[in-house]
Scaffold this motif. Structure first.
Motif, mmCIF file in Angstrom:
data_model
loop_
_atom_site.group_PDB
_atom_site.id
_atom_site.type_symbol
_atom_site.label_atom_id
_atom_site.label_comp_id
_atom_site.label_asym_id
_atom_site.label_seq_id
_atom_site.Cartn_x
_atom_site.Cartn_y
_atom_site.Cartn_z
ATOM 1 N N GLU A 258 68.669 73.218 33.722
ATOM 2 C CA GLU A 258 68.828 74.460 32.961
ATOM 3 C C GLU A 258 67.576 75.330 32.987
ATOM 4 O O GLU A 258 67.670 76.563 32.951
ATOM 5 N N GLY A 286 70.674 69.010 31.914
ATOM 6 C CA GLY A 286 69.724 69.333 30.864
ATOM 7 C C GLY A 286 68.280 69.314 31.326
ATOM 8 O O GLY A 286 67.910 68.613 32.273
ATOM 9 N N PHE A 296 74.201 68.091 28.173
ATOM 10 C CA PHE A 296 74.529 68.861 26.982
ATOM 11 C C PHE A 296 75.476 67.994 26.152
ATOM 12 O O PHE A 296 76.660 67.903 26.446
ATOM 13 N N ASP A 297 74.915 67.364 25.132
ATOM 14 C CA ASP A 297 75.638 66.304 24.426
ATOM 15 C C ASP A 297 76.035 66.660 23.002
ATOM 16 O O ASP A 297 76.710 65.882 22.334
ATOM 17 N N ASP A 301 73.796 72.252 21.693
ATOM 18 C CA ASP A 301 73.085 72.296 22.977
ATOM 19 C C ASP A 301 73.607 73.423 23.865
ATOM 20 O O ASP A 301 72.869 73.951 24.705
ATOM 21 N N LEU A 302 74.867 73.782 23.699
ATOM 22 C CA LEU A 302 75.484 74.790 24.555
ATOM 23 C C LEU A 302 74.871 76.174 24.347
ATOM 24 O O LEU A 302 74.998 77.047 25.210
ATOM 25 N N ARG A 304 71.921 76.829 24.652
ATOM 26 C CA ARG A 304 70.858 76.973 25.653
ATOM 27 C C ARG A 304 71.379 77.541 26.961
ATOM 28 O O ARG A 304 70.589 77.938 27.820
ATOM 29 N N ILE A 313 79.134 71.942 33.651
ATOM 30 C CA ILE A 313 78.245 71.431 32.605
ATOM 31 C C ILE A 313 78.259 69.907 32.637
ATOM 32 O O ILE A 313 79.316 69.284 32.582
ATOM 33 N N THR A 315 77.596 66.434 30.865
ATOM 34 C CA THR A 315 77.522 65.926 29.502
ATOM 35 C C THR A 315 77.697 64.415 29.464
ATOM 36 O O THR A 315 78.447 63.837 30.258
ATOM 37 N N ILE A 321 81.726 67.872 23.470
ATOM 38 C CA ILE A 321 81.595 69.150 24.174
ATOM 39 C C ILE A 321 82.954 69.777 24.510
ATOM 40 O O ILE A 321 83.149 70.977 24.356
#
Length: 327
Positions: A258, A286, A296-297, A301-302, A304, A313, A315, A321
């Protein structure tokens, strides 16, 4: 002479400004073709137990540092994959290890010591022998005071063939956990038996040498390694501002940390549009790429991610998510 220098300097400055404006207009997402739809959700190892990420090294036993369990699933098992797809995963990632009898076991670690009640590498055992072990044996959330999955994982380690048979229409990301080219050749031989439409829903990633071997034997399958990433992204960083897509970026997969994404020309929408045109899948992971398995857990977090992000994505908690997008 001074007048000529001023004229040349002025033309050089004007040309630079023109190129600067062109680069901006050609790479700004504000002027990109509008994207629609939801992100592609990739469930790492299915629905698995997550663990404390700080201080992890290659030899860290992550089963000994899990959080207090919130669900009954163990990574790389068929129930975990079923739960991930049911929760809303578009792709499930899984790890493979060769066995003594020429199969692939779906298992993450280099040895059995951390998670199971057995010792040594999976390749020392047949698939039938591996199924006798308890893959939940080593999990603990309180430094060994209790073992919530001990005795519950006997027979839980599946073969790759079992996973492919159980999920004939789903997309899978298969991870070769070594840099042995022979494993790539073995996997290619196994996947070559599948019909073309099934192979089209598979991606293979791992070490440079086995992935090169897979690609040599199966040029139609989507693959990814550090070498394929570099061969795509390095020339793209050099000339991608023009809109040119290097041939190495065609029909592959890119895992973009990211914090690296914003440095790529056209990030996010133009970049995603360009990779869509090259039939290449983009998955955001991430951090900066230095942490193991970072994704992205949590729903927060999303935040970001870029607004209205529609790429892939990564995860570790698809159960948290997917509901954000599949209400």
């Amino acid at each position: 002479m001074n007048r000529l220098k001023k004229i040349l300097k002025g033309k050089t400055t004007a040309l630079f400004l023109v190129l600067l404006v062109f680069a901006y207009l050609n790479n700004s997402s504000h002027f990109a073709k509008a994207r629609s739809g939801e992100p592609l959700l990739l469930a790492h190892r299915g629905l698995a137990q997550t663990f404390v990420m700080e201080g992890i090294a290659n030899d860290t036993c992550t089963a000994e540092r899990i959080y207090e369990p919130e669900h009954p699933y163990l990574e790389n098992t068929i129930p975990a994959m079923e739960a991930a797809f049911e929760a809303g995963a578009d792709i499930v990632e899984l790890d493979i290890r060769p066995t003594k009898d020429g199969q692939f076991a779906v298992f993450h670690d280099w040895t059995l010591d951390c998670r199971t009640n057995a010792k040594g590498e999976p390749k020392l055992y047949t698939m039938a022998e591996l199924k006798q072990f308890d893959i939940g044996y080593g999990y603990t959330a309180d430094r060994g005071k209790t073992f919530p999955f001990r005795g519950k994982g006997i027979g839980g380690m599946p073969s790759l063939d079992e996973v492919l048979a159980r999920f004939p229409a789903q997309s899978l990301l298969i991870h070769i956990k070594s840099n042995d080219p022979k494993e790539g050749e073995q996997l290619a031989q196994a996947l070559a038996k599948l019909p073309e439409d099934r192979r089209n829903r598979l991606t293979v990633y791992g070490g440079d040498e086995p992935i090169a071997s897979v690609k040599t034997h199966m040029p139609d399958i989507r693959v990814m390694s550090k070498a394929t990433m570099k061969s795509c992204l390095l020339p793209y960083i050099a000339v991608g501002w023009t809109g040119y897509i290097p041939s190495a970026c065609e029909r592959t997969q890119l895992h973009i940390p990211e914090k690296i994404g914003p440095w790529l020309w056209g990030w996010p929408d133009r970049f995603l549009n360009r990779m869509d045109g090259a039939d290449t899948r983009v998955i955001v992971v991430g951090g900066d790429g230095s942490e193991f398995s970072s994704g992205f857990d949590r729903a927060e977090d999303l935040a970001r991610l870029p607004t209205h992000f529609t790429g892939g994505i990564w995860t570790n908690r698809i159960d948290r998510i997917a509901p954000v997008y599949h209400k």
